[in-house]
Design a protein around this motif. Structure first.
Motif, short mmCIF file in Angstrom:
data_model
loop_
_atom_site.label_atom_id
_atom_site.label_comp_id
_atom_site.label_asym_id
_atom_site.label_seq_id
_atom_site.Cartn_x
_atom_site.Cartn_y
_atom_site.Cartn_z
N VAL A 106 0.85 -1.35 -0.02
CA VAL A 106 -0.18 0.00 -0.14
C VAL A 106 0.95 1.27 0.03
N VAL A 107 0.55 2.06 -1.06
CA VAL A 107 1.55 3.02 -1.26
C VAL A 107 0.64 4.43 -0.84
N GLU A 161 8.35 10.68 13.50
CA GLU A 161 7.19 9.70 12.76
C GLU A 161 6.78 10.22 11.45
N ILE A 162 6.07 9.52 10.57
CA ILE A 162 5.62 9.99 9.43
C ILE A 162 4.18 9.78 9.20
N ARG A 163 3.56 10.96 9.05
CA ARG A 163 1.91 10.78 9.05
C ARG A 163 1.51 10.84 7.49
N VAL A 164 0.49 9.84 7.24
CA VAL A 164 0.45 9.40 6.00
C VAL A 164 -1.15 9.22 5.98
N PRO A 165 -2.03 9.95 5.05
CA PRO A 165 -3.33 9.96 5.02
C PRO A 165 -3.69 8.93 3.74
N PHE A 166 -3.71 7.73 4.29
CA PHE A 166 -4.10 6.56 3.32
C PHE A 166 -5.60 6.38 2.71
N ASP A 167 -5.80 6.06 1.74
CA ASP A 167 -7.06 5.90 1.08
C ASP A 167 -7.69 4.91 2.17
N GLU A 168 -9.07 5.24 2.49
CA GLU A 168 -9.65 4.39 3.39
C GLU A 168 -10.06 2.98 2.69
N ARG A 169 -10.05 2.74 1.47
CA ARG A 169 -10.17 1.36 0.92
C ARG A 169 -9.10 0.53 1.27
N LEU A 173 -4.18 -2.82 6.42
CA LEU A 173 -3.20 -2.15 7.31
C LEU A 173 -3.40 -2.67 8.57
N THR A 174 -2.40 -2.78 9.40
CA THR A 174 -2.44 -3.38 10.80
C THR A 174 -1.17 -2.70 11.44
N SER A 188 -10.66 7.02 13.34
CA SER A 188 -12.09 7.56 12.41
C SER A 188 -11.43 7.86 10.98
N ILE A 189 -12.33 8.05 10.32
CA ILE A 189 -12.14 8.17 8.77
C ILE A 189 -12.40 9.74 8.54
N ASP A 190 -11.42 10.48 7.73
CA ASP A 190 -11.55 12.18 7.47
C ASP A 190 -12.72 11.87 6.42
N PRO A 191 -14.05 12.56 6.62
CA PRO A 191 -15.10 12.38 5.54
C PRO A 191 -14.87 13.33 4.52
N GLN A 192 -14.11 14.25 4.65
CA GLN A 192 -13.82 15.08 3.48
C GLN A 192 -12.96 14.46 2.30
N ARG A 193 -11.96 13.72 3.04
CA ARG A 193 -10.99 13.24 1.71
C ARG A 193 -11.08 11.70 1.66
N GLY A 194 -11.72 10.98 2.54
CA GLY A 194 -11.99 9.55 2.62
C GLY A 194 -10.66 9.07 2.88
N THR A 195 -9.94 9.65 3.72
CA THR A 195 -8.62 9.00 4.04
C THR A 195 -8.55 8.61 5.69
N VAL A 196 -7.55 7.83 5.89
CA VAL A 196 -7.38 7.46 7.36
C VAL A 196 -5.87 7.87 7.72
N GLU A 197 -5.65 8.74 8.88
CA GLU A 197 -4.50 8.90 9.06
C GLU A 197 -3.62 7.62 9.88
N VAL A 198 -2.49 7.27 9.35
CA VAL A 198 -1.59 6.48 9.69
C VAL A 198 -0.18 6.96 10.18
N ARG A 199 0.24 6.59 11.19
CA ARG A 199 1.38 7.21 11.70
C ARG A 199 2.62 5.87 11.91
#
Length: 409
Positions: free
Chosen positions: A46-47, A235-243, A248-249, A276-287
């Motif tokens: 997942v990129v 750390e690196i904060r990445v907004p991955f697509d919620e799909r 991701l674990t 939770s999911i960002d409803p505006q962008r449809g992403t989930v924040e991963v650190r």
């Protein structure tokens, strides 16, 4: 005559051969490119793109309204907890503090001793008035003194007692540890606290990221003057697509490449997935935590993160461009069998950047068209030309370093 006869026979023969070749080509159908299915190593990743940050940042501001006298740090400076960042001008506060300290000193050296002297004097006058009242009452009892004179003595005693009570209360108020001293001490402490706020200090140890103040500026509470990246983990904060959330674990490993240093990848590990999911962008924040931290890493650098979410040492796989009508784990390919195209349903497994595992529907050695969306009817005869599937140098997965995951919608 004989050469002319041969020439007359050659031309029709050539035409017949050309017509036969054209008919054969027409019968064989159009030429298409495709892949021969085989087992290959496959990595599912997942990129995403994110930014480098410390685990926390602190914003520093002023607690009072004042003019900046001196700035002691700038961006990039390392600071320790308690280091002075900014000096504010507050002459009025310093004057009020000196005045309060002078009042406290006056209490101890002047007002309190005077109150004690006044109390002793009032006590002496009261004792004198009491003796005089006693003497006149004795005279009045023997009819040697008028009642009016006795009443004057009694009134004088009452006034002396009132003066004594006032002096006693005044001396008690000015005594050490009592109200007057406590009030002055509290005022001095409050003014010292205000004066201390003219030195804006670092609340944490870290690196100064931003400064928004210069000498001469008027600062007020609520305005951010400095941002400090706290010492500690990076750390690196990445907004991955919620799909991609289901893949991701925590504790999954990843390889990170910064835009500034593309030739120096480094490892990271997932330590936080937002609930939770960002409803505006449809992403989930991963650190992702970076340890050890490369020397070249800077705050807010742009970084590409490649998280390995699955691996197969040998998997029957097909390039993603051969897939069509992908829905969940089902898809369709154009399978070549006996020179004809057939639509074939397949079941998908592990998905890589450019290759996808086929769990059911194909076998090793099957040929599929490279363009899974080609407008060819079922049973169309085609001429097949094999195309080599691109295989990455590292894992066997077909991908380029800058390729994004295929959209399977």
């Amino acid at each position: 005559m004989r050469p002319a006869r041969y020439s007359a026979l050659f031309i029709p023969t050539l035409l017949l051969v050309a017509l036969a070749y054209g008919a054969l080509r027409w019968w064989q159908g159009p030429e298409v490119q495709g892949y021969v299915i085989q087992a290959v190593p496959l990595v599912q990743t997942v990129v995403g793109t994110g930014r480098v940050m410390t685990e926390s940042r602190t914003q520093i501001g002023s607690e009072i309204t004042a003019v900046v006298k001196e700035r002691l740090v700038q961006e990039g400076d390392k600071v320790l907890r308690g280091d002075t960042l900014l000096v504010l001008r507050a002459d009025d506060l310093a004057a009020q503090l000196r005045q309060a300290e002078a009042a406290l000193a006056e209490l101890a050296t002047s007002r309190r001793p005077q109150a004690e002297v006044a109390l002793r004097r009032a006590e002496s006058l009261l004792a004198q008035a009491q003796r005089e009242t006693t003497r006149r009452r004795d005279l009045a009892d023997r009819a040697l003194l008028s009642n009016e004179a006795l009443e004057q003595a009694v009134q004088a005693e009452i006034l002396a007692r009132s003066a004594y009570d006032t002096a006693r209360l005044r001396a008690a108020a000015l005594a050490p540890g009592n109200a007057e001293e406590v009030l002055l001490q509290q005022r001095v402490a409050a003014l010292k606290a205000q004066v201390a706020k003219t030195l804006v200090r670092a609340g944490v140890a870290g690196t100064v990221l931003t400064r928004n103040v210069e000498p001469g500026d008027l600062v007020q509470p609520g305005r951010v003057l400095f941002t400090i990246a706290r010492e500690g983990g990076t750390e690196i904060r990445v907004p991955f697509d919620e799909r991609n959330l289901s893949r991701l674990t925590l504790h999954q490993t990843a390889m990170v490449v910064t835009d500034a240093y593309p030739g120096q990848p480094f490892p990271a590990r997932i330590t936080f997935i937002a609930p939770s999911i960002d409803p505006q962008r449809g992403t989930v924040e991963v650190r992702l935590t970076v340890d050890p931290v490369p020397d070249f890493l800077r705050q807010d650098m742009t970084a590409s993160v490649n998280v390995e979410t699955g691996h197969r040492p040998r998997a029957l796989a097909v390039p993603n461009d051969a897939l069509d009508r992908v829905y969940n784990d089902q898809a369709q390919v154009l399978l070549l069998r006996n020179g004809k195209v057939h639509q074939q349903e397949v079941t998908l497994g592990l998905r890589g950047l450019a290759m996808t595992e086929i769990v059911a529907g194909l076998s090793a050695g099957d040929a599929v068209l490279a363009d899974g969306t080609a407008p060819l009817a079922d049973g169309t005869r085609v001429r097949f030309r094999e195309r080599k599937a691109p295989v990455s140098r590292e894992s066997g997965d077909t991908a380029t370093r800058n390729e994004l995951p295929v959209n399977f919608n």
